[in-house]
Design an enzyme around this catalytic site. Structure first.
Site, PDB file in Angstrom:
ATOM      1  CB  THR A  41      26.108 -34.338   3.874  1.00 37.06           C
ATOM      2  OG1 THR A  41      27.469 -34.237   4.119  1.00 37.06           O
ATOM      3  CG2 THR A  41      25.650 -35.195   3.086  1.00 37.06           C
ATOM      4  CB  CYS A  46      31.700 -37.576  -0.955  1.00 44.04           C
ATOM      5  SG  CYS A  46      33.554 -37.149  -0.351  1.00 44.04           S
ATOM      6  CG  HIS A  63      29.970 -37.049   3.212  1.00 49.33           C
ATOM      7  ND1 HIS A  63      29.494 -35.938   3.199  1.00 49.33           N
ATOM      8  CD2 HIS A  63      30.862 -37.039   2.088  1.00 49.33           C
ATOM      9  CE1 HIS A  63      30.306 -35.077   2.407  1.00 49.33           C
ATOM     10  NE2 HIS A  63      31.071 -35.736   1.850  1.00 49.33           N
TER      11      HIS A  63
END
Length: 202
Positions: A41, A46, A63
């Site tokens: 990711t 985040c 996430h």
């Protein structure tokens, strides 16, 4: 399709760099596996928790971002935000338990929470995300083996669940606004729906 199923990442591919199958997760998604593969990711504000059972070696990554609740700071708004973060964590933990993990064997590594988005309230969303994931794992007594939180750079994270290895690349030069735009879109969706859904707890 349930909310939990719709959040399970479906973008899988073969990563030639590692000679492994890979799963890419986007904001609001998660992935878990027992297979020898890599979960990938890219994080701005985040955060991602990489959680695995050190014995069975099933592991996964989420996430997520706490909704931006404005700068009022009232207990009601903060509580609503916390409920969303807890939901995102519980989805991953519960799916790992269903896949054969045992809570006492869980260990975590956590990443993200960078100060990379403009236009948010004075309650910095990156710092809030980082503090939330630390507090959640402490409350759940899940051992944190490593963390790379806050700072000013986006990160690309590679998690290898069977070994627990994580590779982190800080992105110090961004050629376009993809990361920021993706997280801004995600934040806009959160503002419309912060209910979090229901979770079956073990």
């Amino acid at each position: 399709m349930s909310d939990i199923q719709s959040q399970f990442a479906t973008n899988t591919y073969y990563d030639r760099s590692f000679n492994l199958n890979a799963a890419k997760i986007l904001p609001g998604q998660y992935y878990f596996t027992k297979e020898n593969m890599v979960i990938v990711t890219v994080l701005g504000s985040c955060v991602s928790a990489c959680i695995r059972d050190k014995v069975s070696r099933v592991g996964g990554m989420n996430h997520f971002m706490l909704p931006d609740e404005g700068s009022g700071g009232s207990d009601g708004l903060w509580s609503a935000s916390m409920r969303y973060g807890a939901y995102a964590m519980e989805v991953l933990v519960n799916e790992l338990l269903k896949a054969g993990a045992r809570r006492e064997n869980l260990e975590a590594k956590v990443f993200g929470g960078g100060h990379v988005l403009s236009g948010f309230s004075t309650l910095d969303v990156g710092s809030r995300n980082a503090q939330f994931v630390r507090d959640y794992l402490k409350a759940e007594r899940i051992r944190v083996l490593a963390e790379d939180l806050e700072d000013f750079f986006p990160r690309k994270v590679y998690f290898f669940p069977t070994t627990g290895k994580v590779l982190v690349k800080k992105i110090k030069r961004i050629n376009n606004n993809t990361i920021a735009n993706r997280e801004q879109d995600y934040a806009s969706r959160l503002a419309k729906d912060t209910g979090g859904g229901s979770v079956d707890l073990f």
